[in-house]
Design an enzyme around this catalytic site. Structure first.
Site, PDB file in Angstrom:
ATOM      1  N   ARG A 127       3.022  -5.845  -8.676  1.00  8.04           N
ATOM      2  CA  ARG A 127       1.678  -6.335  -8.943  1.00  8.04           C
ATOM      3  C   ARG A 127       1.528  -6.555 -10.452  1.00  8.04           C
ATOM      4  O   ARG A 127       1.895  -7.584 -10.952  1.00  8.04           O
ATOM      5  CB  ARG A 127       0.634  -5.352  -8.398  1.00  8.04           C
ATOM      6  CG  ARG A 127       0.448  -5.466  -6.902  1.00  8.04           C
ATOM      7  CD  ARG A 127      -0.178  -4.260  -6.288  1.00  8.04           C
ATOM      8  NE  ARG A 127       0.701  -3.111  -6.359  1.00  8.04           N
ATOM      9  CZ  ARG A 127       0.506  -1.964  -5.722  1.00  8.04           C
ATOM     10  NH1 ARG A 127      -0.551  -1.808  -4.987  1.00  8.04           N
ATOM     11  NH2 ARG A 127       1.366  -0.986  -5.828  1.00  8.04           N
ATOM     12  N   LYS A 146       1.719  12.293  -1.413  1.00  2.78           N
ATOM     13  CA  LYS A 146       0.501  11.630  -0.944  1.00  2.78           C
ATOM     14  C   LYS A 146      -0.011  12.314   0.322  1.00  2.78           C
ATOM     15  O   LYS A 146       0.774  12.741   1.162  1.00  2.78           O
ATOM     16  CB  LYS A 146       0.799  10.156  -0.633  1.00  2.78           C
ATOM     17  CG  LYS A 146       1.015   9.304  -1.885  1.00  2.78           C
ATOM     18  CD  LYS A 146       1.141   7.824  -1.527  1.00  2.78           C
ATOM     19  CE  LYS A 146       1.482   6.974  -2.744  1.00  2.78           C
ATOM     20  NZ  LYS A 146       1.753   5.575  -2.409  1.00  2.78           N
ATOM     21  N   HIS A 191       0.863  -6.316   1.255  1.00  4.86           N
ATOM     22  CA  HIS A 191       2.148  -5.932   1.864  1.00  4.86           C
ATOM     23  C   HIS A 191       2.630  -7.042   2.801  1.00  4.86           C
ATOM     24  O   HIS A 191       3.804  -7.404   2.792  1.00  4.86           O
ATOM     25  CB  HIS A 191       1.996  -4.659   2.708  1.00  4.86           C
ATOM     26  CG  HIS A 191       1.667  -3.410   1.956  1.00  4.86           C
ATOM     27  ND1 HIS A 191       0.641  -2.582   2.316  1.00  4.86           N
ATOM     28  CD2 HIS A 191       2.256  -2.824   0.874  1.00  4.86           C
ATOM     29  CE1 HIS A 191       0.602  -1.531   1.499  1.00  4.86           C
ATOM     30  NE2 HIS A 191       1.567  -1.657   0.611  1.00  4.86           N
ATOM     31  N   SER A 230      -3.469   0.093  -1.071  1.00  2.01           N
ATOM     32  CA  SER A 230      -4.063   0.821   0.051  1.00  2.01           C
ATOM     33  C   SER A 230      -5.178   1.738  -0.456  1.00  2.01           C
ATOM     34  O   SER A 230      -6.221   1.872   0.181  1.00  2.01           O
ATOM     35  CB  SER A 230      -3.004   1.650   0.772  1.00  2.01           C
ATOM     36  OG  SER A 230      -1.988   0.809   1.263  1.00  2.01           O
TER      37      SER A 230
HETATM   38  P1  ADP Z   1       0.309   1.234  -2.315  1.00  2.62           P
HETATM   39  O1  ADP Z   1      -0.010   2.591  -1.729  1.00  2.62           O
HETATM   40  O2  ADP Z   1       0.095   1.156  -3.811  1.00  2.62           O
HETATM   41  O3  ADP Z   1      -0.323   0.097  -1.593  1.00  2.62           O
HETATM   42  P2  ADP Z   1       2.998   1.244  -1.134  1.00  2.62           P
HETATM   43  O4  ADP Z   1       3.869   2.408  -1.395  1.00  2.62           O
HETATM   44  O5  ADP Z   1       2.436   1.156   0.246  1.00  2.62           O
HETATM   45  O6  ADP Z   1       1.873   1.147  -2.240  1.00  2.62           O
HETATM   46  O7  ADP Z   1       3.728  -0.122  -1.512  1.00  2.62           O
HETATM   47  C1  ADP Z   1       5.012  -0.457  -1.088  1.00  2.62           C
HETATM   48  C2  ADP Z   1       5.509  -1.608  -1.914  1.00  2.62           C
HETATM   49  O8  ADP Z   1       4.632  -2.726  -1.783  1.00  2.62           O
HETATM   50  C3  ADP Z   1       5.616  -1.352  -3.420  1.00  2.62           C
HETATM   51  O9  ADP Z   1       6.752  -2.062  -3.899  1.00  2.62           O
HETATM   52  C4  ADP Z   1       4.356  -1.970  -3.973  1.00  2.62           C
HETATM   53  O10 ADP Z   1       4.510  -2.367  -5.322  1.00  2.62           O
HETATM   54  C5  ADP Z   1       4.212  -3.167  -3.058  1.00  2.62           C
HETATM   55  N1  ADP Z   1       2.846  -3.617  -2.947  1.00  2.62           N
HETATM   56  C6  ADP Z   1       1.763  -2.870  -2.634  1.00  2.62           C
HETATM   57  N2  ADP Z   1       0.647  -3.637  -2.638  1.00  2.62           N
HETATM   58  C7  ADP Z   1       1.038  -4.894  -2.984  1.00  2.62           C
HETATM   59  C8  ADP Z   1       0.348  -6.136  -3.205  1.00  2.62           C
HETATM   60  N3  ADP Z   1      -0.959  -6.200  -3.105  1.00  2.62           N
HETATM   61  N4  ADP Z   1       1.083  -7.216  -3.535  1.00  2.62           N
HETATM   62  C9  ADP Z   1       2.422  -7.121  -3.671  1.00  2.62           C
HETATM   63  N5  ADP Z   1       3.134  -5.990  -3.518  1.00  2.62           N
HETATM   64  C10 ADP Z   1       2.451  -4.888  -3.177  1.00  2.62           C
END
Ligand code: ADP
Length: 161
Positions: A90, A41, A17, A128
């Site tokens: 991703r 969630k 993130h 996460s």
């Molecule tokens: P997650 O729970 O899968 O980590 P989130 O809802 O917190 O997902 O993610 C918010 C945004 O950040 C989404 O667009 C997700 O695709 C992106 N994201 C999550 N992890 C990564 C990563 N490792 N690299 C790039 N983008 C990411």
């Protein structure tokens, strides 16, 4: 002034993130990182706690604001005078859902477009939920989470298990 919103669960914010936040902030005048409420969630941290953790690891970025919202993203963007949503992509697995959400958000707010940043290769596999899974087996988390939040994360994991 060009504003973008980066929405997500951020439960908790990972290095993946943070990489998207740093790259997006370079390309817009103002970046709003918004912790969205997701009824599907069961979160580890409250929205307010997640906001605090993101603020703690983004102090070096001058043009960002961090907040949380239970509004529809299309309405929140309109209120903020924002025409761009930034998302991280991703693997192919993210594509289907993100494509659908981008189309829905554009339909609900035609002034709103979604722009995708591809994940850096070292964060392609990182989410996460994967971090939570690794933490259960006491894996060293320094490659996955910002160092400043690891104590909070491990303490909350211990409380919940
Ligand atoms: P997650 O729970 O899968 O980590 P989130 O809802 O917190 O997902 O993610 C918010 C945004 O950040 C989404 O667009 C997700 O695709 C992106 N994201 C999550 N992890 C990564 C990563 N490792 N690299 C790039 N983008 C990411």
């Amino acid at each position: 002034m060009k504003t973008a919103i980066y929405p997500g669960s951020f439960d908790p914010v990972t290095n993946g993130h943070l990489n998207i936040i740093e790259r997006a902030a370079k390309n817009f005048d103002r970046l709003i990182v918004c912790v969205m409420f997701n009824v599907e969630k069961k979160p580890m941290f409250t929205p307010e706690e997640r906001v605090e953790l993101i603020r703690r690891v983004t102090g070096h970025i001058p043009n960002i604001e961090v907040c949380c919202s239970d509004q529809l993203l299309a309405d929140f963007a309109r209120e903020q005078g924002c025409s761009v949503i930034v998302k991280g992509l991703r693997a192919v697995s993210d594509f289907e859902r993100e494509f659908q959400m981008a189309l829905i958000n554009h339909k609900l707010n035609p002034g709103l477009d979604t722009m995708f940043l591809t994940a850096e290769h070292q964060f392609m596999y990182l989410s996460s939920s994967a971090v939570k899974e690794m933490a259960r087996y006491h894996v060293d988390l320094r490659d996955f989470l910002p160092a400043e939040i690891i104590p909070d994360f491990t303490a909350r994991m211990a409380e919940l298990n």
